[in-house]
Design an enzyme around this catalytic site. Structure first.
Site, short mmCIF file in Angstrom:
data_model
loop_
_atom_site.label_atom_id
_atom_site.label_comp_id
_atom_site.label_asym_id
_atom_site.label_seq_id
_atom_site.Cartn_x
_atom_site.Cartn_y
_atom_site.Cartn_z
N ASP A 109 42.12 37.11 44.81
CA ASP A 109 42.30 38.12 45.85
C ASP A 109 42.05 39.50 45.24
OD1 ASP A 109 43.55 38.57 48.72
OD2 ASP A 109 44.43 40.09 47.40
N GLU A 146 39.39 39.17 51.75
CA GLU A 146 39.03 39.55 50.38
C GLU A 146 39.40 38.47 49.38
OE1 GLU A 146 43.08 41.43 51.18
OE2 GLU A 146 41.24 41.18 52.31
#
Length: 166
Positions: free
Chosen positions: A28, A71
């Site tokens: 992430d 993301e």
């Protein structure tokens, strides 16, 4: 180009059907909302593209990397040996941290990533293995970001050696 979510889901399904142990690394991008807010969505897209490019460069031919959503990225490794898995994750973390993007206006941007490491072992439900990686990822986030956290399931990696031979 990096694999998309549909490709990841298909690959995960195959892993479970074939009962093949593998390593799972969820990645992430840290503070991604701030990147979008401060630099704009085009720069945010460029950050995601750059992380994807780095993952393609770092992962081996037998591994599989893709954009998992938002993301987040997922790397499935052929190896499920804990030390190797953590080394791969740490290399990804370092490569992203060392990458400097030069923006159109000349400013430089660096980002970091947090990573959660887990295993899929034959007989498990693959979604449970992903949940364990996700929990490790969020522990990395809570503990200050830009780090690798391994799930406690890595202690059971030797069980993967018992996978049926096809």
């Amino acid at each position: 180009m990096i694999n998309n979510r549909a490709s990841i889901d298909y690959r995960l399904l195959l892993q479970q059907r074939q009962r093949l142990a593998c390593g799972l690394i969820i990645i992430d991008v840290d503070n991604f909302k701030l990147v979008n807010d401060n630099y704009g969505h085009l720069v945010g897209d460029r950050v995601l593209s750059e992380v994807g490019r780095l993952l393609r460069h770092i992962t081996r031919n037998e591994d599989f990397a893709g954009r998992y959503g938002g993301e987040e990225f997922l790397v499935m490794t052929a190896t499920y040996e804990p030390g190797t898995l953590i080394s791969i994750a740490e290399r990804i973390r370092q490569e992203v941290e060392q990458c400097v993007m030069v923006l159109e206006d000349g400013r430089q941007l660096k980002v970091t990533v947090s990573l959660g490491v887990s295993l899929y072992l034959p007989g498990m439900v693959i979604r449970k293995a992903l949940k364990l990686a996700d929990q490790a990822l969020y522990q990395a986030k809570r503990q200050g970001k830009n780090q690798v956290i391994a799930s406690s399931i890595l202690h059971f990696a030797r069980l993967g050696d018992r996978a049926p031979k096809v």
